[in-house]
Design an enzyme around this catalytic site. Structure first.
Site, PDB file in Angstrom:
ATOM      1  N   ASP A  40       0.823  -1.208   0.000  1.00 53.52           N
ATOM      2  CA  ASP A  40       0.000   0.000   0.000  1.00 53.52           C
ATOM      3  C   ASP A  40       0.863   1.266   0.000  1.00 53.52           C
ATOM      4  OD1 ASP A  40      -2.369   1.362  -0.029  1.00 53.52           O
ATOM      5  OD2 ASP A  40      -2.839   1.052   2.088  1.00 53.52           O
ATOM      6  N   GLY A  41       0.272   2.346  -0.495  1.00 54.40           N
ATOM      7  CA  GLY A  41       0.920   3.660  -0.384  1.00 54.40           C
ATOM      8  C   GLY A  41       1.617   4.140  -1.645  1.00 54.40           C
ATOM      9  N   ASN A  88     -10.615  -2.368  -6.793  1.00 55.05           N
ATOM     10  CA  ASN A  88      -9.771  -1.366  -7.462  1.00 55.05           C
ATOM     11  C   ASN A  88     -10.294  -0.901  -8.818  1.00 55.05           C
ATOM     12  OD1 ASN A  88      -6.597  -2.661  -6.161  1.00 55.05           O
ATOM     13  ND2 ASN A  88      -7.875  -0.990  -5.414  1.00 55.05           N
ATOM     14  N   GLU A 227       0.505 -13.846  11.627  1.00 59.06           N
ATOM     15  CA  GLU A 227       1.014 -12.714  12.397  1.00 59.06           C
ATOM     16  C   GLU A 227       0.961 -11.485  11.489  1.00 59.06           C
ATOM     17  OE1 GLU A 227       1.943 -12.900  15.583  1.00 59.06           O
ATOM     18  OE2 GLU A 227       1.402 -15.022  15.532  1.00 59.06           O
TER      19      GLU A 227
END
Ligand code: FPP
Length: 264
Positions: A40-41, A88, A227
């Site tokens: 992301d980003g 998206n 995790e």
């Protein structure tokens, strides 16, 4: 000029040291078998530099190459990235078109090297949502690398975890209709066998870049006991050092899978 060069060299040396230190700190006996990444980003990275969002995606491919290579070196069994979600398509047409071209171009450019590295590629998601040309490219990459024995590299495209569960439910309902099984005989293993990641280990570690702390419909079945590791770094700035940091952190986690800690 000299000072500038010296300064640059010094900072890159520091980076190498940190990376090496972290690499040396990874407990190879406690590596995740399956790593999944929410890259992301890209858009925020580009906007922050006054660039168009697509420039962030192009830069994101370079990061992906670096981190995939690190996964190969560490012999991680499965490595899955979220490249395009079922949601998206809502993005501006120009961005969607750019991403489609980026998938095709990156594949064409990188396939030989991935093949040489023994990587087994699979595109997961609802692939019939793509153009016949792109479907052919995806199919070709999968077929060409199918006999490789290295990292299983899954690229999630037009992928949604809930959509995957719908497809699994439909496949099982077909099995019931065809008399192959009874509803009461359906097991978790049968669900597993219909997943896009069938035959691969469940996800041990999810890494999400760029600050948000959610799964966003990614591998919802496979991440049941994963995790989670988050960083504020935008994906184009994510480094091997940070990847190693996530792996070191993972190796220290007490994974109980609903049972009791072995440490106590
Ligand atoms: C999320 O950032 C990133 C994506 C939706 C696309 C990721 C795709 C790649 C890195 C290309 C992968 C290519 C291949 C060949 C697998 P964002 O656009 O949501 O960023 P933002 O949250 O800052 O807007």
């Amino acid at each position: 000029m000299l000072k500038k060069l010296f300064g640059k060299k010094k900072s890159s040396n520091k980076q190498i040291n940190t990376e090496k230190e972290l690499l040396d700190n990874i407990d190879r006996s406690r590596l995740p078998r399956h790593v999944a990444i929410i890259m992301d980003g890209n858009g925020r990275w580009a906007s922050g530099k006054g660039m168009v969002r697509s420039a962030g995606h192009a830069s994101g491919v370079k990061t992906l190459k670096t981190i995939l290579r690190a996964a190969v070196d560490l012999k991680i069994e499965a490595f899955t990235v979220y490249a395009f979600s079922t949601e998206n398509w809502k993005r501006p047409t120009a961005e969607v078109d750019f991403l489609m071209k980026l998938f095709a171009d990156s594949l064409a450019r990188e396939l030989d090297e991935m093949d040489e590295l023994g990587i087994r590629i699979k595109f997961i998601g609802r692939l019939d949502g793509f153009s016949p040309y792109l479907q052919e490219q995806f199919d070709n990459a999968c077929r060409r690398t199918a006999d490789n024995t290295g990292v299983r590299f899954n690229v999630a495209v037009n992928y949604g975890g809930q959509d995957e569960m719908v497809r699994v439910a439909q496949a099982l309902a077909e099995d019931v209709k065809a008399g192959k099984t009874l509803p009461e005989d359906i097991t978790a293993d049968m669900i597993e066998s219909h997943l896009d990641t069938s035959g691969m280990p469940p996800v041990d570690l999810v890494i999400r870049t760029s600050g948000d702390m959610r799964l966003s419909n990614f591998l919802i079945w496979q991440t049941a006991y994963a995790e989670l590791w988050f960083t504020d770094t935008n994906w184009p700035d994510f480094t091997k050092a940070e990847f190693f940091e996530a792996l070191v952190d993972f190796s220290k986690r007490d994974r109980r899978f609903g049972g009791l800690s072995k440490k106590k």
